[in-house]
Design an enzyme around this catalytic site. Structure first.
Site, mmCIF file in Angstrom:
data_model
loop_
_atom_site.group_PDB
_atom_site.id
_atom_site.type_symbol
_atom_site.label_atom_id
_atom_site.label_comp_id
_atom_site.label_asym_id
_atom_site.label_seq_id
_atom_site.Cartn_x
_atom_site.Cartn_y
_atom_site.Cartn_z
ATOM 1 N N LYS A 176 48.737 37.834 37.092
ATOM 2 C CA LYS A 176 47.676 37.365 37.985
ATOM 3 C C LYS A 176 47.460 35.888 37.715
ATOM 4 O O LYS A 176 47.065 35.491 36.622
ATOM 5 C CB LYS A 176 46.397 38.151 37.728
ATOM 6 C CG LYS A 176 45.237 37.664 38.591
ATOM 7 C CD LYS A 176 44.059 38.609 38.499
ATOM 8 C CE LYS A 176 42.887 38.070 39.296
ATOM 9 N NZ LYS A 176 41.736 38.966 39.248
ATOM 10 N N LYS A 229 50.232 38.851 41.683
ATOM 11 C CA LYS A 229 49.140 38.424 42.564
ATOM 12 C C LYS A 229 48.896 36.936 42.395
ATOM 13 O O LYS A 229 48.794 36.489 41.247
ATOM 14 C CB LYS A 229 47.891 39.201 42.149
ATOM 15 C CG LYS A 229 46.630 38.831 42.895
ATOM 16 C CD LYS A 229 45.464 39.533 42.277
ATOM 17 C CE LYS A 229 44.209 38.992 42.918
ATOM 18 N NZ LYS A 229 43.018 39.430 42.280
HETATM 19 C C1 PBG Z 1 38.484 40.291 40.274
HETATM 20 C C2 PBG Z 1 39.382 40.129 41.418
HETATM 21 C C3 PBG Z 1 39.639 38.996 42.196
HETATM 22 C C4 PBG Z 1 40.513 39.390 43.197
HETATM 23 C C5 PBG Z 1 40.797 40.729 43.002
HETATM 24 N N1 PBG Z 1 40.108 41.174 41.883
HETATM 25 C C6 PBG Z 1 39.046 37.642 42.141
HETATM 26 C C7 PBG Z 1 39.391 36.706 41.058
HETATM 27 O O1 PBG Z 1 40.157 36.992 40.147
HETATM 28 O O2 PBG Z 1 38.798 35.634 41.098
HETATM 29 C C8 PBG Z 1 41.016 38.506 44.305
HETATM 30 C C9 PBG Z 1 41.484 39.223 45.518
HETATM 31 C C10 PBG Z 1 41.685 38.384 46.717
HETATM 32 O O3 PBG Z 1 41.598 37.139 46.709
HETATM 33 O O4 PBG Z 1 41.949 38.986 47.766
HETATM 34 N N2 PBG Z 1 38.797 39.592 39.129
#
Ligand code: PBG
Length: 304
Positions: A176, A229
């Site tokens: 991520k 992601k």
């Molecule tokens: C929670 C989370 C996030 C997303 C999914 N789970 C936000 C982040 O990490 O700031 C982002 C999903 C998206 O942008 O569609 N941590």
């Protein structure tokens, strides 16, 4: 006949947002076509997702109450837990995935609890484990930790097993990245950090090898499935992860990717349907087995 990659509704996962209170679903301004659901409308939407042929949803909660210890995240009567029980009962065949993170539940919006203004990794692990266990107890089929704390998969696996949830798999948000493409989500989930950023725990977009390392660590700790992601700016990472493991690989086409497609379509610049299906097919071609996408339900309709 000669097509190498296929996209079908069965590959897609629809994110859904649920809040407390009753009444109709309210449109999310930052995510055209997506809604904040009450539990009642969430159940209706879950039925529609299932009827469209999409096998799974991932739930995000907007709690009534935020505090420094993110207590609403692991409250058995929390919004996600209540939503799980309602949807589980109404649409038993739908696969329910939960996002396990603290950022929607902390008053400061970071993904963990703070000590001296910094996220405390190890204290956070305990709270994430409690959150995952309470999701599983409320009916989650799969838990998906998205916090990016070190060691979380192992701690969550142990906690689930100790509580008897030996059959609940973990879909780890392994690679991520600290991405600018989460902007519309943070508005939708009211989870933007009040200060600083997430670069202390999310990954540098420049690092592909580190992504593989994160994937390997999560698998060693007991992840059943891994995720990359965002998706489209990281197709090379999806491919490398696909080639490096036999485990199922998910990709998350995030809010900013979706917003670019819908905004360009609204401006008359691209054909939304064609562009969305092309993007999803490309993510599959890169090696993703499943795709979390805000287009899931509509794409399923286009594909049928
Ligand atoms: C929670 C989370 C996030 C997303 C999914 N789970 C936000 C982040 O990490 O700031 C982002 C999903 C998206 O942008 O569609 N941590």
């Amino acid at each position: 006949m000669v097509r190498e990659t296929r996209l079908s509704a069965a590959d897609l996962i629809q994110p859904l947002f649920v809040r407390g209170g009753s009444g109709p679903a309210t449109p999310i301004p930052s995510l055209e076509g997506q809604f904040h659901h009450s539990i009642e409308t969430l159940v209706e939407e879950a039925r529609a997702v299932h009827a469209a042929g999409v096998p799974a949803v991932i739930l995000f909660g907007l709690p009534d109450h935020k505090d420094d210890a993110a207590t609403s995240a692991y409250d058995d009567e929390g919004i996600v837990q209540l939503a799980l029980r309602a949807v589980r009962l109404a649409v038993p065949e739908l696969v329910l995935i939960t996002d396990v993170c603290l950022c929607q539940y902390t008053s400061h919006g970071h993904c963990g609890v703070l000590r001296d203004g910094q996220v405390d990794n190890d204290v956070t692990l305990e709270l994430l484990a409690q959150t995952a266990v309470s999701h599983a107890a409320a009916g989650a089929d799969i838990v998906a930790p998205s916090d990016m704390m070190d060691g979380r998969v192992g701690v969550i696996r142990h906690a689930l097993d100790d509580d008897g949830h030996v059959d609940t798999p973990i879909l780890a948000y392994s690679a991520k990245f600290a991405s600018a493409f989460y902007g519309p989500f943070r508005e939708a989930a009211d989870s933007a950090p009040a200060f600083g950023d997430r670069r202390g725990y999310q990954m540098d977009p420049a690092n592909g090898r580190e992504a593989l390392r994160e994937v390997m660590l999560d698998l060693e700790e007991g992840a059943d499935m891994v995720m990359v992601k965002p998706a489209m700016p990281y197709l090379d990472v999806i491919r490398q992860v696909r080639d490096a493991t036999l485990a199922p690989v998910a990709a998350y086409q995030v809010s900013g990717e979706y917003a670019m497609l819908t905004a360009a379509a609204s401006a008359g610049l691209i054909d939304e349907r064609a562009a969305a299906l092309e993007a999803l097919t490309a993510i599959r071609r890169a090696g993703a087995d499943m795709i979390i996408t805000y287009h899931a339900t509509r794409a399923a309709g286009w594909l049928s």
